[in-house]
Design a protein around this motif. Structure first.
Motif, mmCIF file in Angstrom:
data_model
loop_
_atom_site.group_PDB
_atom_site.id
_atom_site.type_symbol
_atom_site.label_atom_id
_atom_site.label_comp_id
_atom_site.label_asym_id
_atom_site.label_seq_id
_atom_site.Cartn_x
_atom_site.Cartn_y
_atom_site.Cartn_z
ATOM 1 N N UNK A 172 34.117 39.743 -41.550
ATOM 2 C CA UNK A 172 33.603 39.619 -42.923
ATOM 3 C C UNK A 172 32.454 40.591 -43.153
ATOM 4 N N UNK A 173 31.658 40.848 -42.109
ATOM 5 C CA UNK A 173 30.567 41.813 -42.260
ATOM 6 C C UNK A 173 31.116 43.169 -42.675
ATOM 7 N N UNK A 174 32.174 43.603 -41.979
ATOM 8 C CA UNK A 174 32.671 44.953 -42.216
ATOM 9 C C UNK A 174 33.335 45.043 -43.585
ATOM 10 N N UNK A 175 34.127 44.000 -43.925
ATOM 11 C CA UNK A 175 34.771 44.018 -45.232
ATOM 12 C C UNK A 175 33.716 44.028 -46.336
ATOM 13 N N UNK A 176 32.667 43.216 -46.153
ATOM 14 C CA UNK A 176 31.669 43.171 -47.218
ATOM 15 C C UNK A 176 30.872 44.470 -47.281
ATOM 16 N N UNK A 177 30.841 45.242 -46.173
ATOM 17 C CA UNK A 177 30.165 46.545 -46.243
ATOM 18 C C UNK A 177 30.856 47.439 -47.273
ATOM 19 N N UNK A 178 32.171 47.320 -47.376
ATOM 20 C CA UNK A 178 32.873 48.107 -48.391
ATOM 21 C C UNK A 178 32.493 47.650 -49.797
ATOM 22 N N UNK A 179 32.229 46.340 -49.944
ATOM 23 C CA UNK A 179 31.831 45.835 -51.260
ATOM 24 C C UNK A 179 30.396 46.230 -51.596
ATOM 25 N N UNK A 180 29.515 46.265 -50.571
ATOM 26 C CA UNK A 180 28.117 46.617 -50.829
ATOM 27 C C UNK A 180 28.027 48.024 -51.416
ATOM 28 N N UNK A 181 28.856 48.933 -50.910
ATOM 29 C CA UNK A 181 28.800 50.308 -51.406
ATOM 30 C C UNK A 181 29.781 50.575 -52.518
ATOM 31 N N UNK A 182 30.238 49.521 -53.182
ATOM 32 C CA UNK A 182 31.323 49.662 -54.140
ATOM 33 C C UNK A 182 30.966 50.602 -55.289
ATOM 34 N N UNK A 183 29.683 50.608 -55.698
ATOM 35 C CA UNK A 183 29.296 51.399 -56.865
ATOM 36 C C UNK A 183 29.238 52.892 -56.562
ATOM 37 N N UNK A 184 29.289 53.293 -55.287
ATOM 38 C CA UNK A 184 29.329 54.697 -54.871
ATOM 39 C C UNK A 184 28.088 55.491 -55.258
ATOM 40 N N UNK A 185 27.008 54.844 -55.678
ATOM 41 C CA UNK A 185 25.780 55.585 -55.937
ATOM 42 C C UNK A 185 25.145 55.915 -54.590
ATOM 43 N N UNK A 186 24.262 56.934 -54.547
ATOM 44 C CA UNK A 186 23.611 57.254 -53.274
ATOM 45 C C UNK A 186 22.913 56.040 -52.659
ATOM 46 N N UNK A 187 22.222 55.256 -53.492
ATOM 47 C CA UNK A 187 21.515 54.096 -52.957
ATOM 48 C C UNK A 187 22.489 53.066 -52.396
ATOM 49 N N UNK A 188 23.632 52.899 -53.066
ATOM 50 C CA UNK A 188 24.612 51.919 -52.590
ATOM 51 C C UNK A 188 25.214 52.373 -51.267
#
Lengths: 216, 489
Positions: free
Chosen positions: B134-150
């Motif tokens: 779940x950690x790894x899958x949610x890492x894809x969601x954390x950066x979902x917005x594709x902004x540099x900060x994300x």
């Protein structure tokens, strides 16, 4: 050759490759080194499994060999080819100091585990200190390097140490757990790839120096 | 019946594959359908356990006691809030490309589906595998917005999360090593029920080390200081519904895993070793969160640091032990999950409408965005533990439990830190809610009845639970407390 000497020989190789990794700045060469390190760990499992007649160790070892020594390094090489950097040009810690640190880690792991009561109950292998040393070397690589790829390599070294620890402590985890761990490692590499590509597109480099905006 | 319910819980994991490739307009509907099936299955599994007795199925692979069932219910409740908040997020997110909606829903299905499997497993190794996945899958969601900060936040989350939880695997290994010597190389040597039943005879040296590594590993995932540094980045950069799950459910699930190790360690080593460590790290988390909450300028980071504070309090309660503090802990995890998830959804609505996370730029939100603004203010008051919030009851119970269990100094320190944190938190909430509006009321501000209901139900539940505990719930809490107290359940 007994199981114990086989484990010890592979453990020594894993530690040696860890020290080599610490002094290598070429990312391409680091990928080969970490693949060799993974292969040694897998071979230890296969060899011991065959000596002791434990089929699940052999199967687990073969899977680990395929995944960690072949597939993941190939993915890392693909990432490397896509980026323009191939050398860890200015790591936070230079090669000479890294060599000192890597050797210090090996000695620290050896002393830290020598007075543990558990060391005696492990059938006399020296694999546990080697495993701890490999884990710490992986952490050291991750802390001292700047490139996203180097961080993933450090994570693989850390994981090689973990598998060796699993092996030294219990001749491996239950089979389903081993499978799950390999699967998790696969998705870490894939997601790491996804983000490395995004970093290349957004920042134009794979350097984690760009990742310093979030504070407080 | 059990088999059907278990199958239903796995539906979101399987449906994710379908949703990934589904066209954008279908993806949301398919995902909500899959979530509904999974949610009904989870409730059908958990309710009999909470009201009656534990469940074992499939030769012990699946083992649900009251503690696990409770965590499952928290995951479902938080997921409902996050799903209800997702359409509004997807409408506001400007960086979306074709196919992104499908991917968002698929990842959300895997994330929530993965979290729901954690309490079902008895095997500590499989618990680790599920949490790491779940950690790894949610890492894809954390950066979902594709902004540099994300991207930065997601990268840190992926790497620190993987390393941190690597230590939990080492802890799991050591636990296995300790039990293999007594049980032999059997497949159930990592089963928690089995480990716990023979805990008194395990090797104390190995168990001590196992707990230490589990504390570092799952402590990282729980956001306990000093392993919390990834948390404010990930929870603030993620899409708001994802932040809701990260704060409301993931942290709870990680604390659950840590609690399993704590129970074994207490049974082997006596209560003082692991309890002292939990109290120490809990207090440290409260201390670390305080200055960042007081000086915070970013709305979502404010909520993220508040999660560190509340998980610190959770670790403290687990360390205090005793029926009062543990009862408080159970209520606290439920109420925090509901409140924090609603706050992230409402606060995320303010952020997305105001196009800024800066607290200074969001002032006057009560006037601009009536639905999200009111939900945010109400949720913030509840989260601060002002009566009639259930968090008031749970915090008083935890602190009182601490005093009565002989942790007077720690409880007093925690009380002072909590009071200061609440003052800082409410100061920022006041700035967001009142103050001069920086922009006119936006479109869609006044007419969102569904969203209003979706936010009001969980928040009202927390308020009602602060005054009145229905008998079945009290019975369920007592069963969970029995497990947490080491008496089975």
């Amino acid at each position: 050759m007994t199981a114990t000497t086989l484990i010890d020989a592979c453990a020594a190789g894993i530690v040696g490759l860890g020290i080599l990794l610490a002094v290598t700045r070429s990312i391409g060469r680091s990928i080969w080194l970490v693949a060799a390190q993974s292969a040694l760990g897998a071979l230890a499992a296969i060899g011991v499994g065959m000596t002791l007649g434990l089929a699940q160790l052999v199967v687990g070892g073969l899977l680990a060999l395929g995944a960690k020594a072949v597939v993941y390094p190939l993915v890392l090489r693909t990432m490397l080819r896509a980026s323009s950097v191939s050398v860890e040009r200015r790591p936070y810690v230079g090669p000479r100091l890294s060599l000192v640190a890597a050797i210090a880690i090996v000695f620290a792991a050896g002393t830290a585990t020598s007075d543990l009561a558990l060391a005696t109950s492990l059938g006399g292998t020296r694999a546990l200190p080697a495993a701890i040393a490999a884990m710490l070397t992986g952490l050291f690589l991750m802390m001292s390097r700047r490139k996203a790829l180097s961080l993933l390599i450090g994570l693989l070294v850390f994981e090689n140490g973990l598998s060796l620890a699993a092996f030294a402590l219990t001749y491996g985890m239950p089979f389903v757990v081993e499978l799950g761990v390999l699967f998790d490692l696969l998705i870490v590499i894939v997601v790491g790839w996804v983000y490395a590509r995004r970093m290349l597109r957004v920042f134009g480099s794979l350097s984690t120096d760009e990742l310093r905006s979030l504070r407080g | 019946m059990t088999t059907i319910a278990l199958g239903a819980v796995l539906v979101p994991l399987v449906a994710g594959v379908l949703v990934w490739f589904a066209p954008d307009r279908l993806a949301g509907r398919l995902a909500v359908g899959a979530f509904a099936i999974g949610g009904v299955g989870a409730v059908a599994l958990a309710m009999p356990v909470l009201l009656d007795r534990p469940l074992r199925a499939f030769g012990g692979v699946v083992a649900l006691d009251a503690l696990g069932a409770f965590v499952l219910i928290v995951v479902v409740a938080v997921a409902v809030i996050a799903i209800a908040g997702s359409p509004a997020y997807l409408r506001h997110e400007r960086a979306l490309r074709p196919g992104d909606r499908g991917r968002y829903w698929a990842l959300l299905l895997w994330f929530v589906g993965g979290l729901a499997t954690v309490p079902l497993f008895d095997n500590l190794g499989l618990i680790w595998v599920a949490i790491e996945a779940t950690t790894i899958v949610s890492a894809l969601l954390v950066g979902f917005a594709r902004t540099p900060a994300a991207i930065e936040a997601a990268w840190k989350y992926l790497i620190l999360g993987s390393v941190g939880i690597g230590f939990a695997l080492l802890g799991t290994l050591l636990a296995y090593a300790s039990s293999v010597r007594l049980l032999g190389e059997t497949s159930d040597a990592l089963d928690w029920t089995r480990l716990f039943s023979i805990a008194a005879t395990l090797d104390p040296g190995l168990v001590r080390l196992a707990f230490l590594f589990a504390l570092v590993g799952y402590g990282t995932k729980t956001g306990l200081a000093p392993f919390h540094t990834w948390l404010p980045d990930a929870h603030s950069q993620a899409p708001s519904p994802v932040s809701a799950i990260l704060s409301g459910a993931t942290l709870t699930v990680s604390l659950y895993a840590l609690a399993r190790f704590h129970l074994v360690a207490s049974a082997t080593l006596g209560p003082s070793f692991s309890s002292t460590l939990l109290v120490a790290f809990g207090l440290l988390s409260l201390m670390v969160a305080l200055p960042f909450i007081v000086a915070q300028g970013d709305l979502k980071r404010l909520l993220a640091y508040s999660s560190i504070e509340h998980m610190g309090l959770g670790a403290l309660a687990l360390g205090f032990g005793g029926p009062i503090a543990l009862g408080g802990l159970v209520l606290h995890l439920l109420a925090h999950g509901l409140t924090k998830a609603s706050l992230f959804v409402a606060g995320g609505g303010l952020v997305e409408a105001g196009r800024s996370r800066r607290i200074a730029r969001l002032s006057g939100s009560l006037a601009i965005a009536p639905v999200d603004g009111r939900a945010f203010l109400g949720g913030a008051l509840l989260l601060s533990g002002l009566p009639p919030s259930a968090l008031f009851v749970s915090e008083v119970a935890i602190l009182f439990g601490g005093f009565s269990a002989g942790w007077g100094g720690a409880a007093a320190g925690a009380a002072v830190l909590l009071a200061l944190t609440v003052a800082g938190f409410l100061f920022h909430v006041g700035r967001v809610s009142f103050g001069t509006a920086r922009r006119p009321a936006g479109p869609g501000a006044g007419h969102a009845p569904l969203r209003a209901v979706g936010l009001a139900v969980p928040l009202l539940t927390v308020a009602v639970l602060g005054i009145w505990t229905p008998d079945p719930l009290a019975g369920a809490i007592a069963r969970v407390v029995a497990v947490l107290g080491g008496h089975g359940g």
